[in-house]
Design a protein around this motif. Sequence first.
Motif, PDB file in Angstrom:
ATOM      1  N   SER A 140       0.473  -3.399  -1.845  1.00 54.44           N
ATOM      2  CA  SER A 140       1.014  -2.391  -0.929  1.00 54.44           C
ATOM      3  C   SER A 140      -0.128  -1.504  -0.446  1.00 54.44           C
ATOM      4  CB  SER A 140       2.082  -1.542  -1.615  1.00 54.44           C
ATOM      5  OG  SER A 140       1.525  -0.822  -2.690  1.00 54.44           O
ATOM      6  N   VAL A 141      -0.009  -1.060   0.803  1.00 53.32           N
ATOM      7  CA  VAL A 141      -1.019  -0.183   1.399  1.00 53.32           C
ATOM      8  C   VAL A 141      -0.299   0.941   2.131  1.00 53.32           C
ATOM      9  CG1 VAL A 141      -2.942  -0.034   3.047  1.00 53.32           C
ATOM     10  CG2 VAL A 141      -2.663  -2.095   1.656  1.00 53.32           C
ATOM     11  N   ALA A 142      -0.743   2.165   1.912  1.00 51.93           N
ATOM     12  CA  ALA A 142      -0.143   3.329   2.568  1.00 51.93           C
ATOM     13  C   ALA A 142      -0.222   3.177   4.085  1.00 51.93           C
ATOM     14  CB  ALA A 142      -0.869   4.608   2.146  1.00 51.93           C
ATOM     15  N   ARG A 143       0.778   3.686   4.758  1.00 55.31           N
ATOM     16  CA  ARG A 143       0.844   3.584   6.219  1.00 55.31           C
ATOM     17  C   ARG A 143      -0.451   4.071   6.867  1.00 55.31           C
ATOM     18  NH1 ARG A 143       5.813   5.611   9.626  1.00 55.31           N
ATOM     19  NH2 ARG A 143       6.506   6.021   7.518  1.00 55.31           N
ATOM     20  N   ALA A 144      -0.968   5.207   6.437  1.00 58.98           N
ATOM     21  CA  ALA A 144      -2.165   5.794   7.054  1.00 58.98           C
ATOM     22  C   ALA A 144      -3.421   4.966   6.792  1.00 58.98           C
ATOM     23  CB  ALA A 144      -2.374   7.219   6.535  1.00 58.98           C
ATOM     24  N   ALA A 145      -3.390   4.105   5.783  1.00 54.10           N
ATOM     25  CA  ALA A 145      -4.571   3.305   5.440  1.00 54.10           C
ATOM     26  C   ALA A 145      -4.467   1.872   5.934  1.00 54.10           C
ATOM     27  CB  ALA A 145      -4.786   3.329   3.925  1.00 54.10           C
ATOM     28  N   GLN A 146      -3.348   1.501   6.530  1.00 48.52           N
ATOM     29  CA  GLN A 146      -3.188   0.129   7.011  1.00 48.52           C
ATOM     30  C   GLN A 146      -4.158  -0.135   8.161  1.00 48.52           C
ATOM     31  OE1 GLN A 146       1.045  -0.377   7.760  1.00 48.52           O
ATOM     32  NE2 GLN A 146       1.509  -0.046   5.595  1.00 48.52           N
ATOM     33  N   GLY A 147      -4.727  -1.335   8.170  1.00 48.37           N
ATOM     34  CA  GLY A 147      -5.679  -1.716   9.209  1.00 48.37           C
ATOM     35  C   GLY A 147      -7.076  -1.168   8.987  1.00 48.37           C
ATOM     36  N   ARG A 148      -7.345  -0.617   7.805  1.00 52.31           N
ATOM     37  CA  ARG A 148      -8.651  -0.021   7.519  1.00 52.31           C
ATOM     38  C   ARG A 148      -9.433  -0.770   6.439  1.00 52.31           C
ATOM     39  NH1 ARG A 148      -7.688   6.249   6.763  1.00 52.31           N
ATOM     40  NH2 ARG A 148      -9.951   6.224   6.834  1.00 52.31           N
ATOM     41  N   GLY A 149      -8.980  -1.973   6.076  1.00 51.44           N
ATOM     42  CA  GLY A 149      -9.701  -2.780   5.102  1.00 51.44           C
ATOM     43  C   GLY A 149      -9.239  -2.637   3.669  1.00 51.44           C
ATOM     44  N   VAL A 150      -8.243  -1.793   3.434  1.00 49.43           N
ATOM     45  CA  VAL A 150      -7.760  -1.578   2.065  1.00 49.43           C
ATOM     46  C   VAL A 150      -7.124  -2.860   1.520  1.00 49.43           C
ATOM     47  CG1 VAL A 150      -6.148  -0.259   0.620  1.00 49.43           C
ATOM     48  CG2 VAL A 150      -7.469   0.901   2.408  1.00 49.43           C
ATOM     49  N   GLY A 151      -6.253  -3.487   2.303  1.00 48.83           N
ATOM     50  CA  GLY A 151      -5.625  -4.727   1.867  1.00 48.83           C
ATOM     51  C   GLY A 151      -6.647  -5.818   1.587  1.00 48.83           C
ATOM     52  N   SER A 152      -7.641  -5.938   2.446  1.00 47.71           N
ATOM     53  CA  SER A 152      -8.690  -6.947   2.244  1.00 47.71           C
ATOM     54  C   SER A 152      -9.484  -6.671   0.971  1.00 47.71           C
ATOM     55  CB  SER A 152      -9.636  -6.991   3.445  1.00 47.71           C
ATOM     56  OG  SER A 152      -8.980  -7.547   4.557  1.00 47.71           O
ATOM     57  N   ALA A 153      -9.777  -5.404   0.703  1.00 48.44           N
ATOM     58  CA  ALA A 153     -10.527  -5.061  -0.512  1.00 48.44           C
ATOM     59  C   ALA A 153      -9.711  -5.399  -1.766  1.00 48.44           C
ATOM     60  CB  ALA A 153     -10.907  -3.578  -0.496  1.00 48.44           C
TER      61      ALA A 153
END
Length: 179
Positions: A89-102
């Motif tokens: 899961s990734v917070a809405r504000a952090a989506q599209g910023r590489g968090v999921g990939s990391a």
Amino acid sequence: MTITIRRASPNDAAAYAHLMSDPAVFGGLMQMPYPDEELWRMRLAETCAPGKIDLPLAAELHGDVVGSSGLHPVGPATRRRHAMTLGISVARAAQGRGVGSALMAAMCDYADRWIGALRIELSVYTDNEAAIALYRKFGFEIEGTYRGYAMRDGCYVDAYAMARLHPNPPQISGVAAAT
């Protein structure tokens, strides 16, 4: 922007409950609205217990938890010890910023290089295009469709079964594979 990936602990329960309280997050997961901090504390304590091979991870940006993931055994069946299940899961504000990939990179590295998992499995709603793209980026393939998989916001929705096989299964070092 530096994303820090670390092992989660029961001390992250409040951050997990906050992350999972956003409809943009829990709507894409099997989580329920109104998450309970104490329930998260118990879940994290369980997965962090000595002897468990689960890998709960937290992603931080500027000291705030903005993502979570977990790699877990699929169950107690001896013949399925080679398989793990994954959630993220990734917070809405952090989506599209590489968090999921990391998070995905850390989980795949752990599965491939440290526990020798042959197979990682997950389920994802068929309309979650961003998640599906992320999973494909890490080698996951759609294996089937679960019809009416889960209730979400008053409707039954479908989900894909996706899996990734180890790209280079471990062998004994210095020994050529038998042909």
